[in-house]
Design a protein around this motif. Sequence first.
Motif, mmCIF file in Angstrom:
data_model
loop_
_atom_site.group_PDB
_atom_site.id
_atom_site.type_symbol
_atom_site.label_atom_id
_atom_site.label_comp_id
_atom_site.label_asym_id
_atom_site.label_seq_id
_atom_site.Cartn_x
_atom_site.Cartn_y
_atom_site.Cartn_z
ATOM 1 N N ALA A 21 86.951 45.490 15.080
ATOM 2 C CA ALA A 21 85.630 44.899 14.858
ATOM 3 C C ALA A 21 84.662 45.301 15.967
ATOM 4 O O ALA A 21 83.503 45.654 15.696
ATOM 5 N N LEU A 22 85.119 45.265 17.213
ATOM 6 C CA LEU A 22 84.262 45.652 18.341
ATOM 7 C C LEU A 22 83.848 47.115 18.240
ATOM 8 O O LEU A 22 82.703 47.455 18.529
ATOM 9 N N GLU A 27 77.281 50.533 19.198
ATOM 10 C CA GLU A 27 76.191 51.477 18.936
ATOM 11 C C GLU A 27 76.723 52.903 18.814
ATOM 12 O O GLU A 27 76.276 53.661 17.942
ATOM 13 N N ASP A 28 77.690 53.259 19.654
ATOM 14 C CA ASP A 28 78.260 54.610 19.596
ATOM 15 C C ASP A 28 78.927 54.873 18.246
ATOM 16 O O ASP A 28 78.792 55.954 17.673
ATOM 17 N N PHE A 29 79.655 53.887 17.741
ATOM 18 C CA PHE A 29 80.301 54.033 16.437
ATOM 19 C C PHE A 29 79.260 54.206 15.341
ATOM 20 O O PHE A 29 79.382 55.094 14.489
ATOM 21 N N GLN A 30 78.240 53.360 15.357
ATOM 22 C CA GLN A 30 77.195 53.428 14.334
ATOM 23 C C GLN A 30 76.472 54.772 14.368
ATOM 24 O O GLN A 30 76.176 55.351 13.313
ATOM 25 N N ASN A 31 76.222 55.284 15.572
ATOM 26 C CA ASN A 31 75.560 56.589 15.692
ATOM 27 C C ASN A 31 76.430 57.714 15.138
ATOM 28 O O ASN A 31 75.933 58.598 14.435
ATOM 29 N N LEU A 32 77.712 57.686 15.461
ATOM 30 C CA LEU A 32 78.617 58.718 14.944
ATOM 31 C C LEU A 32 78.707 58.633 13.428
ATOM 32 O O LEU A 32 78.654 59.647 12.736
ATOM 33 N N LYS A 33 78.818 57.432 12.898
ATOM 34 C CA LYS A 33 78.910 57.250 11.440
ATOM 35 C C LYS A 33 77.666 57.811 10.751
ATOM 36 O O LYS A 33 77.775 58.543 9.764
ATOM 37 N N ASP A 55 86.258 58.386 9.002
ATOM 38 C CA ASP A 55 86.410 59.418 10.019
ATOM 39 C C ASP A 55 85.924 58.948 11.390
ATOM 40 O O ASP A 55 86.544 59.247 12.412
ATOM 41 N N ALA A 56 84.832 58.196 11.414
ATOM 42 C CA ALA A 56 84.333 57.665 12.684
ATOM 43 C C ALA A 56 85.329 56.667 13.264
ATOM 44 O O ALA A 56 85.630 56.699 14.464
ATOM 45 N N LEU A 57 85.863 55.792 12.425
ATOM 46 C CA LEU A 57 86.841 54.813 12.905
ATOM 47 C C LEU A 57 88.097 55.510 13.411
ATOM 48 O O LEU A 57 88.618 55.176 14.483
ATOM 49 N N TYR A 58 88.575 56.484 12.675
ATOM 50 C CA TYR A 58 89.755 57.238 13.112
ATOM 51 C C TYR A 58 89.499 57.899 14.461
ATOM 52 O O TYR A 58 90.358 57.857 15.355
ATOM 53 N N ALA A 59 88.313 58.481 14.639
ATOM 54 C CA ALA A 59 87.983 59.147 15.904
ATOM 55 C C ALA A 59 87.997 58.158 17.066
ATOM 56 O O ALA A 59 88.546 58.448 18.135
#
Length: 75
Positions: A21-22, A27-33, A55-59
């Motif tokens: 969840a964190l 913000e970094d996750f949202q930007n990559l997604k 893919d973003a979550l896996y990364a």
Amino acid sequence: MGVPKFDSPEEEIKKWLNQIALICLSEDFQNLKKELEKLYLQSNIENVQLAAFQDALYAFLAQEEDEFSFRTGTN
């Protein structure tokens, strides 16, 4: 942190889910997604939003696993 096992105690599973969840709220996750969504749209990938999220979550999970292994000296 590692991937939870089916016989993990409930607290370990809650800890793992909290970490996911964190990551997803960061913000970094949202930007990559968003960046992946743009790339996938150009590539005509099916179900762009889902693919970008996965893919973003896996990364991020792989990065955290690598950092954990580095800190603990495990490979």
